[in-house]
Design an enzyme around this catalytic site. Structure first.
Site, PDB file in Angstrom:
ATOM      1  N   TYR A 152       7.944   1.971  10.034  1.00  0.00           N
ATOM      2  CA  TYR A 152       7.330   1.674   8.743  1.00  0.00           C
ATOM      3  C   TYR A 152       7.642   2.779   7.737  1.00  0.00           C
ATOM      4  O   TYR A 152       8.027   2.509   6.588  1.00  0.00           O
ATOM      5  CB  TYR A 152       5.819   1.530   8.939  1.00  0.00           C
ATOM      6  CG  TYR A 152       5.000   1.399   7.676  1.00  0.00           C
ATOM      7  CD1 TYR A 152       4.874   0.176   7.027  1.00  0.00           C
ATOM      8  CD2 TYR A 152       4.324   2.496   7.143  1.00  0.00           C
ATOM      9  CE1 TYR A 152       4.099   0.041   5.888  1.00  0.00           C
ATOM     10  CE2 TYR A 152       3.560   2.372   5.997  1.00  0.00           C
ATOM     11  CZ  TYR A 152       3.445   1.150   5.373  1.00  0.00           C
ATOM     12  OH  TYR A 152       2.685   1.029   4.237  1.00  0.00           O
ATOM     13  N   ALA A 155      11.266   2.609   6.712  1.00  0.00           N
ATOM     14  CA  ALA A 155      11.519   1.469   5.840  1.00  0.00           C
ATOM     15  C   ALA A 155      11.015   1.732   4.426  1.00  0.00           C
ATOM     16  O   ALA A 155      11.673   1.379   3.441  1.00  0.00           O
ATOM     17  CB  ALA A 155      10.856   0.215   6.413  1.00  0.00           C
TER      18      ALA A 155
END
Length: 260
Positions: A152, A155
């Site tokens: 996460y 990203a």
């Protein structure tokens, strides 16, 4: 509270708009006079008045295309795009606990969903020489929590970089692109993350929450953000009151990031 109807006559898409910060953003933009489209995998139990729901799985290219096709057919396009959909469902345990599938799913949800939607919806904005895109990143782009949300964090770092690049390209053509990076927000998803950390570490959810705050270096405000606080910032950034703002990142983290 008095609202200025800054978005009267505008069509807005809020991805991940049925829960948490996305739901609060959609509600706030309706109050600004916008026609708001929300998309998520599952229909909400109760739809907010003034919103239009499009069911789709934004972690897939097919799901994204469904949203683009529906919006193009029913609305022509959107004037404001809030790329809010995201989150982490990866297990705790650090890098070794993460499979290729964990990485690919997280990158598709938190990066490629925005890339694909921008590609599909920007032409309408460019043809009108006006529009606003907000990419919701995270302070984890610079403060990664390797124990539980490394894909996460990676990203969101990529999303912030991509957002800056797109802003440089389309600003001369009338479209503003901004990044908003929240810290910890009190949402259903953040509660689930605490539960996963607690399960994998054999601790209570309260202790898991404290461990996250400790990993972030603490939150000077002493609490997570409320979804409505994030929504208020978004409403300001997409309004015509700030037409000179583009290509920048706005952090809303209660002072979590310890550097200037």
């Amino acid at each position: 509270m008095n609202y200025n109807n800054d978005l009267s006559g505008k069509t807005v898409l809020v991805t991940g708009g049925t829960k948490g910060a996305g739901k609060a953003i959609a509600k706030r933009l309706v109050q600004e006079g916008a026609k708001v489209i929300v998309t998520a995998r599952h229909k909400p139990e109760t739809e907010e008045q003034g919103t239009y729901f499009v069911p789709a799985d934004l972690s897939t290219a097919d799901g994204i295309q469904k949203v683009i096709d529906t919006i193009t057919a029913d609305f022509g396009g959107v004037d404001v795009l809030i790329n809010n959909a995201g989150g982490s469902e990866t297990p705790g345990g650090g890098y070794a606990a993460l499979t290729d599938e964990h990485w690919e799913t997280t990158l598709n949800t938190n990066l490629m969903a925005a890339v694909r939607l921008d590609r599909g919806l920007l032409p309408y904005m460019l043809a009108k020489a006006s529009g606003v895109i907000i990419h919701i990143a995270s302070i984890q782009r610079s403060l990664p929590l390797y124990e539980s949300t490394l894909p996460y964090a990676a990203a969101k770092a990529a999303l912030a970089n991509y957002s800056k690049g797109v802003s440089n390209e389309v600003a001369p053509k009338g479209v503003r692109v901004l990044t908003v990076s929240p810290g910890w927000i009190r949402t259903e998803a953040s509660v689930r993350m605490m539960e996963r950390i607690a399960d994998s570490s054999g601790i209570s959810t309260e202790a898991a929450g404290k461990s996250v705050m400790d990993a972030l270096g603490g939150i000077p405000m002493g609490r997570p953000a409320e979804p409505e606080e994030v929504a208020e910032l978004i409403a300001f950034l997409v309004s015509p009151r700030v037409n000179y703002l583009t290509g920048t990142e706005y952090v809303i983290d209660g002072g979590t990031i310890p550097t200037v």
